[in-house]
Scaffold this active site. Structure first.
Site, PDB file in Angstrom:
ATOM      1  N   CYS A   1      -7.494   6.246  -2.004  1.00  0.00           N
ATOM      2  CA  CYS A   1      -8.195   5.809  -0.784  1.00  0.00           C
ATOM      3  C   CYS A   1      -9.392   6.685  -0.416  1.00  0.00           C
ATOM      4  O   CYS A   1     -10.521   6.199  -0.337  1.00  0.00           O
ATOM      5  CB  CYS A   1      -7.212   5.778   0.377  1.00  0.00           C
ATOM      6  SG  CYS A   1      -5.966   4.491   0.216  1.00  0.00           S
TER       7      CYS A   1
ATOM      8  N   LYS B   1      -9.976   1.026   8.901  1.00  0.00           N
ATOM      9  CA  LYS B   1      -9.389   1.603   7.684  1.00  0.00           C
ATOM     10  C   LYS B   1     -10.409   2.497   6.965  1.00  0.00           C
ATOM     11  O   LYS B   1     -10.104   3.599   6.511  1.00  0.00           O
ATOM     12  CB  LYS B   1      -8.932   0.458   6.768  1.00  0.00           C
ATOM     13  CG  LYS B   1      -8.549   0.869   5.368  1.00  0.00           C
ATOM     14  CD  LYS B   1      -7.241   1.619   5.336  1.00  0.00           C
ATOM     15  CE  LYS B   1      -6.976   2.146   3.937  1.00  0.00           C
ATOM     16  NZ  LYS B   1      -5.793   2.990   3.868  1.00  0.00           N
TER      17      LYS B   1
HETATM   18  N1  LIG Z   1      -1.750   2.513  -2.806  1.00  0.00           N
HETATM   19  C1  LIG Z   1      -2.011   3.012  -1.614  1.00  0.00           C
HETATM   20  O1  LIG Z   1      -1.553   4.073  -1.288  1.00  0.00           O
HETATM   21  C2  LIG Z   1      -2.844   2.221  -0.627  1.00  0.00           C
HETATM   22  C3  LIG Z   1      -2.838   2.616   0.716  1.00  0.00           C
HETATM   23  C4  LIG Z   1      -3.558   1.876   1.626  1.00  0.00           C
HETATM   24  C5  LIG Z   1      -4.306   0.783   1.205  1.00  0.00           C
HETATM   25  N2  LIG Z   1      -4.321   0.424  -0.116  1.00  0.00           N
HETATM   26  C6  LIG Z   1      -5.121  -0.752  -0.508  1.00  0.00           C
HETATM   27  O2  LIG Z   1      -4.239  -1.835  -0.793  1.00  0.00           O
HETATM   28  C7  LIG Z   1      -4.806  -2.643  -1.825  1.00  0.00           C
HETATM   29  C8  LIG Z   1      -3.799  -2.778  -2.958  1.00  0.00           C
HETATM   30  O3  LIG Z   1      -3.607  -1.489  -3.516  1.00  0.00           O
HETATM   31  P1  LIG Z   1      -2.379  -1.145  -4.458  1.00  0.00           P
HETATM   32  O4  LIG Z   1      -2.304   0.332  -4.499  1.00  0.00           O
HETATM   33  O5  LIG Z   1      -1.195  -1.930  -4.063  1.00  0.00           O
HETATM   34  O6  LIG Z   1      -2.914  -1.701  -5.864  1.00  0.00           O
HETATM   35  P2  LIG Z   1      -2.082  -1.828  -7.223  1.00  0.00           P
HETATM   36  O7  LIG Z   1      -3.067  -1.725  -8.296  1.00  0.00           O
HETATM   37  O8  LIG Z   1      -0.902  -0.934  -7.166  1.00  0.00           O
HETATM   38  O9  LIG Z   1      -1.507  -3.324  -7.160  1.00  0.00           O
HETATM   39  C9  LIG Z   1      -2.294  -4.466  -7.100  1.00  0.00           C
HETATM   40  C10 LIG Z   1      -1.630  -5.571  -7.894  1.00  0.00           C
HETATM   41  O10 LIG Z   1      -2.415  -6.757  -7.747  1.00  0.00           O
HETATM   42  C11 LIG Z   1      -2.359  -7.468  -8.970  1.00  0.00           C
HETATM   43  N3  LIG Z   1      -3.466  -8.427  -8.986  1.00  0.00           N
HETATM   44  C12 LIG Z   1      -4.781  -8.221  -9.220  1.00  0.00           C
HETATM   45  N4  LIG Z   1      -5.462  -9.380  -9.071  1.00  0.00           N
HETATM   46  C13 LIG Z   1      -4.564 -10.323  -8.738  1.00  0.00           C
HETATM   47  C14 LIG Z   1      -4.656 -11.719  -8.455  1.00  0.00           C
HETATM   48  N5  LIG Z   1      -5.826 -12.362  -8.468  1.00  0.00           N
HETATM   49  N6  LIG Z   1      -3.529 -12.401  -8.193  1.00  0.00           N
HETATM   50  C15 LIG Z   1      -2.322 -11.757  -8.187  1.00  0.00           C
HETATM   51  N7  LIG Z   1      -2.170 -10.447  -8.427  1.00  0.00           N
HETATM   52  C16 LIG Z   1      -3.284  -9.739  -8.697  1.00  0.00           C
HETATM   53  C17 LIG Z   1      -2.415  -6.397 -10.026  1.00  0.00           C
HETATM   54  O11 LIG Z   1      -1.902  -6.862 -11.266  1.00  0.00           O
HETATM   55  C18 LIG Z   1      -1.540  -5.302  -9.390  1.00  0.00           C
HETATM   56  O12 LIG Z   1      -0.194  -5.389  -9.816  1.00  0.00           O
HETATM   57  C19 LIG Z   1      -6.107  -1.964  -2.242  1.00  0.00           C
HETATM   58  O13 LIG Z   1      -7.173  -2.558  -1.551  1.00  0.00           O
HETATM   59  C20 LIG Z   1      -5.917  -0.541  -1.779  1.00  0.00           C
HETATM   60  O14 LIG Z   1      -7.135   0.093  -1.529  1.00  0.00           O
HETATM   61  C21 LIG Z   1      -3.591   1.112  -1.018  1.00  0.00           C
END
Ligand SMILES: NC(=O)c1ccc[n+]([C@@H]2O[C@H](COP(=O)([O-])OP(=O)(O)OC[C@H]3O[C@@H](n4cnc5c(N)ncnc54)[C@H](O)[C@@H]3O)[C@@H](O)[C@H]2O)c1
Length: 400
Positions: free
Chosen positions: A255, A201
């Site tokens: 990202c 990744k």
């Molecule tokens: N958004 C993208 O396009 C994308 C693409 C690939 C990978 N990612 C990766 O995926 C992961 C998540 O990203 P995202 O965009 O979904 O983030 P986001 O911020 O949209 O969502 C994450 C959620 O997790 C919740 N959270 C935080 N700590 C928590 C806990 N201890 N228990 C329960 N909930 C908790 C937050 O309140 C939030 O709603 C990251 O590592 C990101 O780098 C994201």
């Protein structure tokens, strides 16, 4: 089978929707109570095509329940944020807290998958944490890492159709995780070990960052050499094995602007190119700010007042409504700090502009501004007519 998804954001919520759409009960967990309430009312807290219908359906059928606390299940999916700290080191607190929160609910034979983007070794660290607190689970828990590569705006389609790279702590974990994803993913499953899956990744995004940095560096060289960058790139790309990307005002998004730092922070001695690419892309934004201010000063001499500047595009890339880590936003704020009168245009503003930036129509901006600066190559800008007396700076090649 029952699944717990921890973190109901851009990644976790669509995953919860697809899993529950296959008739598998999902207990979604988020520490944000507002998000939990929104989901339980069948609504979503960000914009993503097709998602709200799926969530509404799953909640109505009671296949998806959101909660602030985990519950017992067969599979636990961790999809919480992994931001970087001010010193560019990864902040793994969210992942650690999420893993800690499920430990009391884990049972022998369960599968735990981390989907959050993580530095290499994170899954092994989390396994150690689990087995220290729950020695009873040693050799009785499957643990795997499976990164997400979806594109916001097309998540539902990509979650189903993209290939998946799956790396377990051992072969049995890899197999279990692949069997889980096969229930809702049509893309191919590529099985590997956990460290390779984590690095995969990071490398995907570092590779994009390095390629963009090359184009950005080229654009600064061309400016000094008095060469049209876009023409040069088009000509160079006529070579059958050359494919230079388009330069822009920097790199944004969730990202590419972040993940390369996860490699640099762990392998600093051998990641000079990756680190330098990050710096080139960060520096490009500063360079753009300097260019705009320098042009604005020239205009000020002519006009006898500070020029009005139109900033065209605020999102981190063309034709999306995502503002996260957007260089264009940084540029607007920098110009405002320098006391310039700014009119901002973002054709996707109506789709969820969260920053507290006022926007106007592109026609209004063109009429009002002395200096028009293109920051994002939205397709709406391509045919926009600009009167000859206006000064234009195009940092994204949209007017070529
Ligand atoms: N958004 C993208 O396009 C994308 C693409 C690939 C990978 N990612 C990766 O995926 C992961 C998540 O990203 P995202 O965009 O979904 O983030 P986001 O911020 O949209 O969502 C994450 C959620 O997790 C919740 N959270 C935080 N700590 C928590 C806990 N201890 N228990 C329960 N909930 C908790 C937050 O309140 C939030 O709603 C990251 O590592 C990101 O780098 C994201």
């Amino acid at each position: 089978m029952k699944v717990v998804v921890v973190g109901l954001g851009y990644i976790g919520l669509p995953a919860a929707a697809l899993i529950s759409g296959k008739g598998i009960p999902v207990h979604g967990v988020d520490i944000n109570e507002k998000i939990v309430t929104t989901i339980n009312s069948g609504k979503i807290h960000f914009i993503e095509p097709d998602l709200e219908g799926l969530i509404h359906n799953a909640v109505t059928k009671k296949l998806l329940v959101a909660d602030t606390k985990p519950a017992e299940a067969d599979v636990f999916v961790i999809s919480v944020p992994t931001p970087i700290l001010d010193n560019f080191n990864p902040d793994l607190n969210y992942v650690e807290n999420a893993v800690r929160s499920v430990i009391p609910y884990l049972q022998k034979g369960n599968l735990l998958i981390i989907e959050s983007t993580c530095p290499v070794g994170t899954t092994e660290q989390m396994a150690e944490l689990i087995f220290n607190l729950r020695p009873d689970l040693k050799n009785n828990l499957h643990i795997a890492y499976c990164p997400e590569r979806v594109l916001p705006g097309n998540i539902i389609h990509e979650l189903t159709s993209n290939d998946r790279v799956i790396g377990g702590l051992d072969e049995a974990s890899t197999t279990e995780a692949a069997n889980f994803y096969r229930q809702f993913v049509n893309g191919a499953m590529h099985l590997t070990n956990v460290r390779t899956a984590e690095m995969c990744k990071l490398v995907e995004n570092a590779s994009r960052d390095v390629s963009i940095a090359f184009a950005n560096e080229l654009s600064m060289i061309c400016e000094e050499a008095n060469i049209n960058t876009n023409e040069l790139i088009q000509l160079a790309n006529r070579h059958p094995r050359v494919n230079i990307l388009n330069p822009g005002p920097g790199v944004g998004g969730h990202c590419i602007a972040i993940d390369p730092w996860f490699i640099v922070s762990s392998y600093r001695d051998h990641s000079k190119l990756i680190e330098q690419a990050r710096k080139v892309n960060l520096n490009k934004t500063e360079w753009v700010i300097e260019k705009i201010i320098s042009k604005a000063k020239e205009l000020e001499m002519v006009l006898g007042r500070k020029p009005i500047i139109a900033c065209m595009g605020l999102t981190y890339k063309a034709d999306v409504d995502d503002l996260r880590e957007s260089p264009a936003i940084e540029i607007v704020h920098a110009l405002k700090r320098n006391y310039y009168d700014i009119v901002s245009v973002e054709p996707h503003a109506q789709n969820g502009l969260q920053e507290k930036l006022e926007t106007v129509s592109m026609e209004h901006a063109v009429k009002k501004a002395d200096l028009i600066v293109f920051l994002v190559a939205h397709k709406q800008f391509r045919s926009l007519q600009i009167p000859g007396e206006k000064t234009v700076l195009d940092f994204c090649g949209v007017k070529n």
